[in-house]
Design an enzyme around this catalytic site. Structure first.
Site, short mmCIF file in Angstrom:
data_model
loop_
_atom_site.label_atom_id
_atom_site.label_comp_id
_atom_site.label_asym_id
_atom_site.label_seq_id
_atom_site.Cartn_x
_atom_site.Cartn_y
_atom_site.Cartn_z
N LYS A 117 0.85 -1.20 0.00
CA LYS A 117 0.00 0.00 0.00
C LYS A 117 0.88 1.23 0.00
CE LYS A 117 -4.08 1.91 0.47
NZ LYS A 117 -3.72 2.78 -0.67
N LYS A 177 4.67 2.28 8.67
CA LYS A 177 3.49 3.06 9.05
C LYS A 177 2.26 2.16 9.21
CE LYS A 177 3.35 6.87 6.77
NZ LYS A 177 3.10 7.88 5.72
N LYS A 195 5.43 2.31 -2.78
CA LYS A 195 5.34 3.71 -3.20
C LYS A 195 5.63 3.78 -4.68
CE LYS A 195 4.49 7.71 -1.18
NZ LYS A 195 3.67 7.94 0.01
N THR A 205 -5.60 12.58 6.76
CA THR A 205 -4.24 12.75 7.28
C THR A 205 -4.21 13.92 8.25
OG1 THR A 205 -3.44 11.85 5.20
CG2 THR A 205 -1.81 12.86 6.62
N ASN A 208 -2.84 19.34 0.97
CA ASN A 208 -3.84 18.47 1.59
C ASN A 208 -3.60 18.34 3.10
OD1 ASN A 208 -4.63 15.78 2.73
ND2 ASN A 208 -5.82 15.71 0.85
N SER A 226 -7.53 5.06 4.07
CA SER A 226 -7.40 4.31 2.82
C SER A 226 -7.76 2.84 3.06
CB SER A 226 -5.97 4.38 2.29
OG SER A 226 -5.78 5.55 1.54
P1 NAD Z 1 0.24 18.48 -1.42
O1 NAD Z 1 0.90 18.49 -2.77
O2 NAD Z 1 -1.24 18.55 -1.36
O3 NAD Z 1 0.77 19.71 -0.53
C1 NAD Z 1 2.10 20.00 -0.31
C2 NAD Z 1 2.18 21.52 -0.10
O4 NAD Z 1 3.49 21.85 0.35
C3 NAD Z 1 1.94 22.30 -1.38
O5 NAD Z 1 1.00 23.34 -1.11
C4 NAD Z 1 3.32 22.84 -1.75
O6 NAD Z 1 3.26 24.09 -2.40
C5 NAD Z 1 3.97 22.96 -0.38
N1 NAD Z 1 5.43 22.89 -0.41
C6 NAD Z 1 6.22 22.11 -1.17
N2 NAD Z 1 7.51 22.31 -0.87
C7 NAD Z 1 7.54 23.24 0.10
C8 NAD Z 1 8.57 23.87 0.84
N3 NAD Z 1 9.84 23.57 0.63
N4 NAD Z 1 8.22 24.78 1.78
C9 NAD Z 1 6.94 25.10 2.01
N5 NAD Z 1 5.90 24.52 1.34
C10 NAD Z 1 6.20 23.63 0.40
O7 NAD Z 1 0.83 17.22 -0.68
P2 NAD Z 1 0.25 16.51 0.61
O8 NAD Z 1 -0.58 15.38 0.18
O9 NAD Z 1 -0.30 17.52 1.55
O10 NAD Z 1 1.60 15.87 1.20
C11 NAD Z 1 2.49 16.61 2.00
C12 NAD Z 1 3.41 15.65 2.73
O11 NAD Z 1 2.62 14.77 3.52
C13 NAD Z 1 4.27 14.75 1.85
O12 NAD Z 1 5.48 14.49 2.53
C14 NAD Z 1 3.44 13.48 1.77
O13 NAD Z 1 4.25 12.34 1.47
C15 NAD Z 1 2.90 13.42 3.17
N6 NAD Z 1 1.71 12.62 3.35
C16 NAD Z 1 0.55 12.90 2.67
C17 NAD Z 1 -0.57 12.13 2.92
C18 NAD Z 1 -1.90 12.43 2.25
O14 NAD Z 1 -2.89 11.77 2.62
N7 NAD Z 1 -1.99 13.37 1.36
C19 NAD Z 1 -0.52 11.06 3.82
C20 NAD Z 1 0.66 10.82 4.50
C21 NAD Z 1 1.77 11.61 4.26
#
Ligand code: NAD
Length: 421
Positions: A75, A99, A111, A195, A226, A354
């Protein structure tokens, strides 16, 4: 913990492996099982030809790595970003195994990623790339094999295209092949915010554990995508004061608290957090070092490193993103007695919901949002307490406790299944 060079410090695979080795050593893990769990079980590299809008053909490189299927189907999300690399995908796949084991759901870890810049591609180009990438993965993925989900640069539309492409090849609708789908295509209610909801639950548990109060608890969040925006929204609803938001193109600060619904609306209209008049502009990097009770990196990897860890001033570091803190930074933060809620626990709310989505798809029976949220809250609370108790009982920090708990669970199942020869 072993000393790493600066280059190794920011290599997510090396960081994952260093923590794995440390936790495995603490567990006195059997040498053979150590070798089995240290490396991914399968890695696929694909080169994806895509017809671009201007009539040219571009070829994108994509990956899918399955780290472990010991506890169930693999996953993990799919990331579209110019920075994707095989080492990053490997690390993220391993983190998914740990996780899923920390929150005790029956999945292994995987992944995927494609090297591309989704911000510079049209919807048509993204759709064609996604469909061809899915076609290349046909034998690799499936509801009982490997179930992708969204990550950075992908969203529910991407999942809808993957589900449709897979279903076309299978000659039947197979909605359980991905999670994070739109609700009308078999997605789960509550998945989009899951999340962030999980982040808010572990923050609640941490401040209870540390004898702090929500009242006056100041929060700074990096990333307003997100995870970041939903964490901000839910924490603000619970009474936390969100004083800072850092994005890739700027930062915002308001010591009295930022109106999060208003900022979400502003971002939707302006496409950026900049120009929001109810907070002052702040340096996006410096914001991480401002005084606050809770700091939530929710953007990307390696944002807290040997370069800035000594200036971090939060009491709680809640890792919404995967791998935001390097191993060297970990040691510095430990000296400063920062209470870390490690990524493999803090952001596990997404994969937990999920899992609920996959269960609902296979049952063909869908739960209410309240049911989903209640089940998620229970799992996150229980997992937080499991990790903190494990840390206390074994005299290790929360991150190593989370790894030890997870490795122990995966090692147990691996031994019980035996090695197929
Ligand atoms: P996303 O693309 O929706 O949001 C990421 C945000 O971070 C964007 O708005 C982007 O502009 C900003 N960003 C990128 N680089 C940056 C920086 N250097 N400084 C400041 N802002 C920055 O992605 P997401 O889904 O929110 O994921 C964010 C993190 O959380 C990732 O590491 C992802 O692997 C992790 N994550 C996401 C989920 C999920 O359900 N979406 C679950 C577990 C972990």
């Amino acid at each position: 913990m072993q000393t790493l060079t600066l280059e190794q410090e920011t290599n997510p695979w090396e960081a994952q492996a260093a923590r794995f080795d440390f936790a495995a050593q603490k567990l006195n893990l059997d040498q053979g099982i150590w070798k089995v769990l240290r490396y991914p079980s399968r890695e696929l590299i694909v080169h994806i030809p895509v017809g671009m809008d201007d009539g040219s053909i571009e070829v994108f490189t994509g990956y899918r790595v399955q780290h472990s299927v010991a506890r169930g189907p693999a996953k993990g999300g799919i990331r579209y970003s110019p920075d994707v690399s095989l080492d990053e995908v490997r690390a993220l796949a391993s983190w998914m195994t740990w996780k899923c084991a920390v929150v005790n759901i029956p999945f292994g870890g995987a992944k995927g990623g494609v090297i591309c810049d989704p911000k510079k591609m049209s919807q048509g180009e993204l759709e064609r790339m996604t469909r061809r990438y899915t076609a290349e993965l046909m034998e690799f993925i499936g509801p009982e094999k490997d179930v992708p989900a969204p990550d950075m640069g992908t969203d529910e539309q991407t999942m809808a295209w993957i589900m449709d492409t897979y279903s076309m090849h299978m000659r039947q609708t197979v909605n359980a092949v991905v999670t994070g789908k739109p609700v009308n295509l078999g997605g789960s209610r509550g998945r989009k915010e899951a999340t962030g909801r999980g982040v808010s639950v572990v923050c609640d548990e941490a401040i209870k554990h540390l004898g702090m109060s929500i009242d006056g608890c100041r929060v700074i969040i990096q990333g307003f995508g997100n995870v970041g925006s939903n964490s901000a929204k839910l924490l603000a609803q619970k009474g936390y004061t969100i004083i800072g938001i850092a994005e890739f193109d700027g930062g915002l600060y308001n010591p009295k608290g930022i109106d999060i619904p208003a900022l979400i609306e502003h971002r939707k209209n302006a496409g950026t957090i900049n120009g929001f008049t109810e907070a002052e502009a702040a340096d996006k990097r410096e914001l991480l070092t401002y005084n606050c009770e809770i700091l939530i990196p929710a953007a990307t990897e390696n944002v807290i490193t040997s370069k800035n860890a000594d200036r971090i001033r939060c009491k709680i570091l809640c890792e919404g993103a995967n791998g935001p803190t390097t191993t060297i930074a970990d040691e510095i933060l430990a000296d400063k007695r920062v209470f870390i809620i490690p990524d493999i626990l803090a952001n596990a709310g997404g994969v937990t919901t999920s899992y609920f989505e996959w269960v609902q798809d296979r049952m063909g029976y869908f739960w209410t949002e309240a049911e989903v949220n209640q089940r998620l809250d229970n799992i996150m609370t229980e997992s937080f307490n499991d990790v903190v108790t494990y840390a206390q009982n074994h005299g290790v920090n929360n991150r190593i406790a989370a790894y030890m708990l997870a490795i122990d669970r995966v090692a147990y199942t691996t031994k019980q299944r035996g090695i197929y020869a």
